[in-house]
Design a protein around this motif. Structure first.
Motif, PDB file in Angstrom:
ATOM      1  N   HIS A   5       0.814  -1.225   0.000  1.00 26.78           N
ATOM      2  CA  HIS A   5       0.000   0.000   0.000  1.00 26.78           C
ATOM      3  C   HIS A   5       0.841   1.265   0.000  1.00 26.78           C
ATOM      4  CE1 HIS A   5      -4.052  -1.659   0.650  1.00 26.78           C
ATOM      5  NE2 HIS A   5      -3.384  -2.665   1.149  1.00 26.78           N
ATOM      6  N   THR A   6       2.131   1.138   0.277  1.00 27.15           N
ATOM      7  CA  THR A   6       2.885   2.398   0.507  1.00 27.15           C
ATOM      8  C   THR A   6       3.175   3.124  -0.810  1.00 27.15           C
ATOM      9  OG1 THR A   6       4.775   0.933   0.435  1.00 27.15           O
ATOM     10  CG2 THR A   6       4.104   1.728   2.606  1.00 27.15           C
ATOM     11  N   LEU A  43       4.191   6.335 -11.926  1.00 28.56           N
ATOM     12  CA  LEU A  43       3.245   5.677 -11.014  1.00 28.56           C
ATOM     13  C   LEU A  43       2.062   5.099 -11.781  1.00 28.56           C
ATOM     14  CD1 LEU A  43       2.934   7.986  -7.861  1.00 28.56           C
ATOM     15  CD2 LEU A  43       4.169   5.844  -8.121  1.00 28.56           C
ATOM     16  N   ALA A  44       1.754   3.832 -11.477  1.00 22.47           N
ATOM     17  CA  ALA A  44       0.576   3.194 -12.081  1.00 22.47           C
ATOM     18  C   ALA A  44      -0.679   3.733 -11.389  1.00 22.47           C
ATOM     19  CB  ALA A  44       0.680   1.677 -11.886  1.00 22.47           C
ATOM     20  N   ASN A  58      -3.472   4.983  -4.448  1.00 26.17           N
ATOM     21  CA  ASN A  58      -3.065   4.425  -3.159  1.00 26.17           C
ATOM     22  C   ASN A  58      -3.855   3.161  -2.833  1.00 26.17           C
ATOM     23  OD1 ASN A  58      -1.625   4.171  -0.899  1.00 26.17           O
ATOM     24  ND2 ASN A  58      -1.981   6.268  -0.165  1.00 26.17           N
ATOM     25  N   LYS A  59      -4.152   2.434  -3.890  1.00 25.09           N
ATOM     26  CA  LYS A  59      -4.840   1.149  -3.707  1.00 25.09           C
ATOM     27  C   LYS A  59      -3.784   0.058  -3.505  1.00 25.09           C
ATOM     28  CE  LYS A  59      -8.999   1.168  -6.697  1.00 25.09           C
ATOM     29  NZ  LYS A  59      -9.278   0.894  -8.133  1.00 25.09           N
ATOM     30  N   ALA A  60      -4.264  -1.110  -3.133  1.00 27.45           N
ATOM     31  CA  ALA A  60      -3.320  -2.229  -3.017  1.00 27.45           C
ATOM     32  C   ALA A  60      -2.748  -2.491  -4.406  1.00 27.45           C
ATOM     33  CB  ALA A  60      -4.080  -3.461  -2.545  1.00 27.45           C
ATOM     34  N   HIS A  61      -1.470  -2.773  -4.466  1.00 32.10           N
ATOM     35  CA  HIS A  61      -0.902  -3.053  -5.785  1.00 32.10           C
ATOM     36  C   HIS A  61       0.018  -4.262  -5.696  1.00 32.10           C
ATOM     37  CE1 HIS A  61       1.900  -0.278  -3.759  1.00 32.10           C
ATOM     38  NE2 HIS A  61       2.832  -1.020  -4.328  1.00 32.10           N
ATOM     39  N   MET A  66      -4.691   8.664 -14.450  1.00 33.23           N
ATOM     40  CA  MET A  66      -5.967   8.010 -14.089  1.00 33.23           C
ATOM     41  C   MET A  66      -6.857   7.799 -15.303  1.00 33.23           C
ATOM     42  SD  MET A  66      -5.358   7.319 -11.150  1.00 33.23           S
ATOM     43  CE  MET A  66      -6.883   6.469 -10.827  1.00 33.23           C
ATOM     44  N   LYS A  67      -6.739   8.718 -16.264  1.00 34.04           N
ATOM     45  CA  LYS A  67      -7.548   8.579 -17.496  1.00 34.04           C
ATOM     46  C   LYS A  67      -6.837   7.713 -18.532  1.00 34.04           C
ATOM     47  CE  LYS A  67      -8.775  12.275 -19.621  1.00 34.04           C
ATOM     48  NZ  LYS A  67      -8.579  13.687 -20.031  1.00 34.04           N
TER      49      LYS A  67
END
Ligand code: FH5
Length: 278
Positions: free
Chosen positions: A168-169, A177-178, A184-187, A223-224
């Motif tokens: 999560h960090t 960044l994906a 800030n979701k689980a990845h 995000m888009k």
């Protein structure tokens, strides 16, 4: 150095320190020579009070455990380490070619052969990391070095994690960044696949795809997945196809590392030796 050496106790007296090579996040890196063997290394010096201040003891220990255990032609070796009263010293492989970023700046963008060769090297290195349950999470041009033959070396595992579960960090710079990290979701491992798409784009066009004036604009574009391909430089349709199959918001739908290695653009353009003629 043979396996035997990597277990021996090192100390500062074993090295002659040369010019500073640059600085990582929490320490400076110097050119150094091991006196007896005259072997050239990069010596990363980290001040213990910096570790206390930034509370990164565990992160550094993790970086050292991870990088010591990894053996791959495209991953910079950590040969060993030692410390004195106020500093920790990491004995790292010296990459004679310097930072890949400088190469990219110098040429503006890479040829399709060079870009494909670097992406193939990164992909095999990441496949190796993932099978050892390591997600690097911070693959960006500054952390990529070149050896004397132009072979890519991933450095600086400061942000990598020994992943047993989802992470999560937040970490890394913005452009790479994906979406799931931006939110800030689980990845999981698939963040590295996204980053390969970002790097492939940057190698071919000279800048990352979602680069914007402000951080918030970059966030919005990520995000888009606001992806567009300029008409110059003229990039092949296969390359654009690979990028489009990596920069996918749903992490489960991104092309797997195995499929990247089998992609027509990689098969056609990547140099199997991992080196590029200049
Ligand atoms: C994030 C990070 O550690 N960045 C850099 C600092 C130097 N360092 C090196 C590390 Cl850790 C290993 N090898 C290097 N080689 C060089 C270098 C060589 N030339 C000709 N110019 C440079 C610069 N730098 C390194 C990694």
């Amino acid at each position: 150095e043979g396996e035997g050496n990597s277990k021996r106790q090192w100390s500062l007296q074993d090295f002659e320190i040369g010019k500073p090579l640059g600085k990582g996040k929490f320490g400076r890196v110097y050119l150094a020579r091991e006196v007896k063997s005259t072997y050239i290394v990069a010596l990363k010096i980290i001040f213990k009070e910096q570790l206390e201040k930034y509370r990164i003891h565990h992160q550094l220990r993790r970086e050292m455990e991870i990088q010591t255990s990894l053996r791959h032609p495209n991953i910079l070796r950590l040969y060993g380490w030692f410390h004195d009263s106020e500093r920790i010293f990491l004995i790292l492989e010296y990459a004679y070619g310097g930072e890949l970023y400088n190469e990219l700046r110098k040429h503006g963008h890479f040829s399709e052969e060079q870009a494909a060769t670097y992406i193939a090297s990164l992909t095999t290195a990441l496949a190796y990391c993932h099978e050892k349950h390591v997600i690097h999470r911070d693959i960006k041009p500054e952390n990529l070095l070149l050896d004397h033959e132009g072979r890519l070396k991933i450095a600086d595992f400061g942000w990598s994690v020994q992943s047993r579960s989802k992470r999560h960090t937040m970490c890394g710079t913005l452009d790479y960044l994906a979406p799931e990290m931006v939110e800030n979701k689980a990845h999981d491992y698939a963040v590295d696949n996204w980053t390969l798409g970002i790097l492939c784009y940057e190698f071919l066009y000279g800048a990352p795809p979602f680069e914007s004036e402000s951080q918030s604009d970059t966030f919005k574009r990520i995000m888009k997945v606001d992806l567009s391909f300029p008409s110059t430089p003229n990039v092949s349709m296969e390359a654009r196809n690979l990028i489009s199959r990596l920069l996918v918001k749903d992490s489960s739908k991104r092309l797997s590392l195995q499929k990247i290695m089998e992609h027509p653009w990689i098969i056609k353009n990547a140099n199997p030796t991992g080196t590029c003629k200049k």
